[in-house]
Design a protein around this motif. Structure first.
Motif, mmCIF file in Angstrom:
data_model
loop_
_atom_site.group_PDB
_atom_site.id
_atom_site.type_symbol
_atom_site.label_atom_id
_atom_site.label_comp_id
_atom_site.label_asym_id
_atom_site.label_seq_id
_atom_site.Cartn_x
_atom_site.Cartn_y
_atom_site.Cartn_z
ATOM 1 N N ARG A 93 -20.489 1.332 21.865
ATOM 2 C CA ARG A 93 -19.437 2.047 22.577
ATOM 3 C C ARG A 93 -18.282 1.104 22.893
ATOM 4 N NH1 ARG A 93 -19.325 5.375 28.223
ATOM 5 N NH2 ARG A 93 -19.082 3.302 29.139
ATOM 6 N N TYR A 99 -13.539 5.288 24.870
ATOM 7 C CA TYR A 99 -14.990 5.088 24.932
ATOM 8 C C TYR A 99 -15.683 5.633 23.689
ATOM 9 C CZ TYR A 99 -14.050 4.003 29.798
ATOM 10 O OH TYR A 99 -13.557 3.445 30.944
ATOM 11 N N LYS A 100 -15.028 5.488 22.556
ATOM 12 C CA LYS A 100 -15.588 6.039 21.325
ATOM 13 C C LYS A 100 -16.814 5.241 20.884
ATOM 14 C CE LYS A 100 -12.475 3.381 18.316
ATOM 15 N NZ LYS A 100 -11.455 2.943 19.251
ATOM 16 N N LEU A 101 -17.665 5.918 20.116
ATOM 17 C CA LEU A 101 -18.810 5.260 19.509
ATOM 18 C C LEU A 101 -18.452 4.838 18.092
ATOM 19 C CD1 LEU A 101 -21.882 7.449 20.552
ATOM 20 C CD2 LEU A 101 -20.934 5.437 21.676
ATOM 21 N N PHE A 103 -20.295 3.719 14.718
ATOM 22 C CA PHE A 103 -21.625 3.820 14.139
ATOM 23 C C PHE A 103 -21.810 2.889 12.950
ATOM 24 C CE2 PHE A 103 -23.725 7.481 16.092
ATOM 25 C CZ PHE A 103 -22.671 8.092 16.766
ATOM 26 N N TYR B 35 -16.344 13.806 15.279
ATOM 27 C CA TYR B 35 -16.668 12.747 14.338
ATOM 28 C C TYR B 35 -16.767 13.335 12.937
ATOM 29 C CZ TYR B 35 -17.776 9.569 18.176
ATOM 30 O OH TYR B 35 -17.693 8.758 19.287
ATOM 31 N N PRO B 43 -21.308 8.418 11.276
ATOM 32 C CA PRO B 43 -20.195 9.205 11.804
ATOM 33 C C PRO B 43 -19.004 8.313 12.157
ATOM 34 C CG PRO B 43 -22.267 9.888 12.802
ATOM 35 C CD PRO B 43 -22.545 8.642 12.034
ATOM 36 N N PHE B 45 -15.297 8.210 14.241
ATOM 37 C CA PHE B 45 -14.581 8.856 15.337
ATOM 38 C C PHE B 45 -13.250 9.424 14.894
ATOM 39 C CE2 PHE B 45 -13.199 9.564 19.587
ATOM 40 C CZ PHE B 45 -11.913 9.087 19.716
ATOM 41 N N GLN B 48 -11.103 12.246 20.847
ATOM 42 C CA GLN B 48 -11.803 12.554 22.082
ATOM 43 C C GLN B 48 -10.874 13.286 23.026
ATOM 44 O OE1 GLN B 48 -13.643 9.469 24.603
ATOM 45 N NE2 GLN B 48 -15.082 11.089 25.067
ATOM 46 N N ILE B 97 -15.898 11.341 30.492
ATOM 47 C CA ILE B 97 -15.459 10.477 29.396
ATOM 48 C C ILE B 97 -16.250 9.178 29.359
ATOM 49 C CG2 ILE B 97 -13.617 9.338 30.705
ATOM 50 C CD1 ILE B 97 -11.964 9.500 28.062
#
Lengths: 113, 113
Positions: A93, A99-101, A103, B35, B43, B45, B48, B97
């Motif tokens: 994160r 606060y994007k993930l 991967f 995503y 995935p 992003f 958001q 968030i």
């Protein structure tokens, strides 16, 4: 550039043994690391997470280890069960305002009966 | 309790067309993110939204847009579709968030011919 890497696309383990899935990251601006499990035709399901200030978190058969100096985390599944067969994604994160993930590309785990 | 729901589950479009994907978050969740998952990758992003405001945008062209409604549901729009837009589009929700645990829907599989 890939900030989160899973270098093993697949892993095969005997039922009852330990499964170890690995993940490396290149950026220190992450505050949480997470593992998700994905079955075909389903969305990813949260498995376990760890704060960047910790080095271990346990939940039942699942343990995540974080080695900050090596920028490496691993997921241990003990004992492995056939129902654990799925694709496992590690994610980090970002500490920016979204606060994007981010991967990794995933590791396909096969647990053989 | 209902999880994150996405519609449609599958969609086939031709190049140049436009598409709208829909997402309903878990009840009480105010943050929605989108995503894109291309086959064989993790995935990635896209957007958001929190409290109807865009809080983050990934590295996607302006053909991609989204919005969040007062009931916290969300739409993702993609204009002028390209073959490379073929992917699984995942929606995820969280309480706020800063919730590190995202709950994913099963996704919309978009095929662009």
């Amino acid at each position: 550039d890939q900030q989160v890497k899973q270098n093993s696309p697949s892993l095969s383990v005997q039922e009852g043994r330990i499964s170890i899935l690995n993940c490396d990251y290149t950026n220190s601006m992450f505050d949480y690391f997470l593992w998700y499990k994905k079955y075909p035709a389903e969305g990813p399901t949260f498995l376990i997470s760890i704060s960047s200030i910790k080095d271990k978190n346990e939940d039942g058969r699942f343990t995540v280890f974080l080695n900050k100096s090596a920028k490496h985390l691993s997921l241990h599944i003990v004992p492995s069960q056939p129902g654990d067969s799925a694709v496992y994604f590690c994610a980090a994160r970002s500490m920016d305002s979204s606060y994007k993930l981010i991967f990794g590309s995933g590791t396909r785990l096969l647990v053989r009966p | 309790d209902a999880g994150v729901t996405q519609s449609p589950t599958h969609l086939i479009k031709t190049r140049g067309q436009q598409v709208t994907l829909r997402c309903s978050p878990i009840s009480g969740h105010k943050s929605v993110s989108w995503y894109q998952q291309v086959l064989g990758q993790g995935p990635q992003f896209i957007f958001q939204y929190y409290e109807k405001e865009e809080r983050g945008r990934g590295n996607f062209p302006d053909r991609f847009s989204a919005r969040q409604f007062p009931n916290y549901s969300s739409e993702l729009n993609v204009n002028a579709l390209l073959l490379g837009d073929s992917a699984l589009y995942l929606c995820a929700s969280s309480w706020d968030i800063m919730g590190e645990k995202l709950f994913f829907g099963s996704g919309t599989q978009l095929s662009v011919l």
